[in-house]
Design an enzyme around this catalytic site. Structure first.
Site, PDB file in Angstrom:
ATOM      1  N   SER A 255       0.850  -1.188   0.000  1.00 18.19           N
ATOM      2  CA  SER A 255       0.000   0.000   0.000  1.00 18.19           C
ATOM      3  C   SER A 255       0.880   1.230   0.000  1.00 18.19           C
ATOM      4  CB  SER A 255      -0.896  -0.017   1.248  1.00 18.19           C
ATOM      5  OG  SER A 255      -1.566   1.216   1.428  1.00 18.19           O
TER       6      SER A 255
ATOM      7  N   TYR B  17      -3.691  -0.704  10.037  1.00 17.53           N
ATOM      8  CA  TYR B  17      -3.488  -0.966   8.611  1.00 17.53           C
ATOM      9  C   TYR B  17      -2.092  -0.501   8.183  1.00 17.53           C
ATOM     10  CZ  TYR B  17      -4.542  -1.080   3.582  1.00 17.53           C
ATOM     11  OH  TYR B  17      -4.542  -1.354   2.228  1.00 17.53           O
TER      12      TYR B  17
END
Length: 259
Positions: free
Chosen positions: A151, A164
């Site tokens: 990410s 996350y």
């Protein structure tokens, strides 16, 4: 290694005869990646929650590829070993794409231990154990490709997504660590860092006019990414074209990081 005379005529992106395992392929990035690998010639094993991947299975079958669906909660680490042993016993897995992931948006002061562990168990711990189970026979054969989905939050902290961000920083670290160990054994381990893609994970951001506007203003491409934008990168990293690419986190973000 292919030694047939016609091998020299094949595209380095051709995945014919390869078997790819893709996690979380029921929708979004995972579905697009599965479709891309199938179009490149790979057969597929789709790992995900029960009932979530029938649409992707049908799409892959329509492309003429062999496809199998196997139920698995990536956060259930005991199940990973059982499922991987069964798959490895029936197939030679040449490619593993670790796409399954979850996100929990909330203020860091409110994150519970249960929420924190659930995100890390799915996004990082499960990913590692899948790499281990499928990477072991790859290393034994001297050939394999592992593609982890990282990410932009493998590089940044984000807002209200501490668990996350921690998990995706870990994905980048695990990718590099395994590349160092398994590169000499013929296994390339890389990652894709998608930018702001229009998927379920970004619904809240796209629904917030201020956040959506600020994000788009920073992206030189001037748009949110589409899941299909990630498929080409996955095919590349899964193919012979990337045989000398190892331990790399490939950013696909419309130029976000360039700003």
């Amino acid at each position: 290694m292919i030694t047939h005379p016609e091998a020299a005529l094949r595209s380095p992106f051709d995945l014919s005869g390869r078997c790819a395992v893709v996690t979380g392929a029921g929708r979004g990035l995972g579905q697009a990646i599965a479709q891309g690998l199938a179009r490149a010639g790979a057969d597929l094993v789709l790992l995900g929650r029960p009932g979530s991947q029938s649409s992707t299975r049908d799409q892959v079958a329509d492309l003429g590829r062999d496809v199998e669906v196997v139920d698995l909660d990536v956060g259930d680490h005991d199940a990973i070993g059982r499922v991987a042993a069964e798959i490895n016993g029936n197939r030679q897995v040449d490619i593993l794409v670790n796409n399954a992931g979850i996100i929990d948006r909330q203020d860091s002061v409110d994150v519970s231990r249960q929420s924190w562990n659930r995100v890390l168990d799915t996004n990082l711990n499960g990913l590692f154990f899948l790499c281990q189970e499928f990477g072991r026979p790859m290393a034994g054969r001297g050939h394999g490709k592992i593609v982890n989905v990282a990410s932009l939050l493998s590089f940044q902290g984000g807002i209200r997504v501490a668990s996350y961000a921690a998990s995706k920083h870990g994905v980048a670290g695990v990718t590099r660590a395994l590349a160092n160990e398994w590169g000499p054994l013929g296994v390339q381990v890389n990652a894709i860092a998608p930018g702001y893609i229009a998927t379920d994970n970004t619904t809240a951001l796209r629904a917030d006019p201020d956040r959506s506007r600020s994000i788009l203003e920073r992206i030189p491409a001037g748009r949110w990414g589409d899941a299909s934008d990630i498929a080409g990168a996955a095919v590349f990293l899964s193919s012979a074209a990337a045989d000398y690419v190892n331990g790399h986190v490939l950013v696909v973000d419309g130029g976000w990081m360039a700003r």
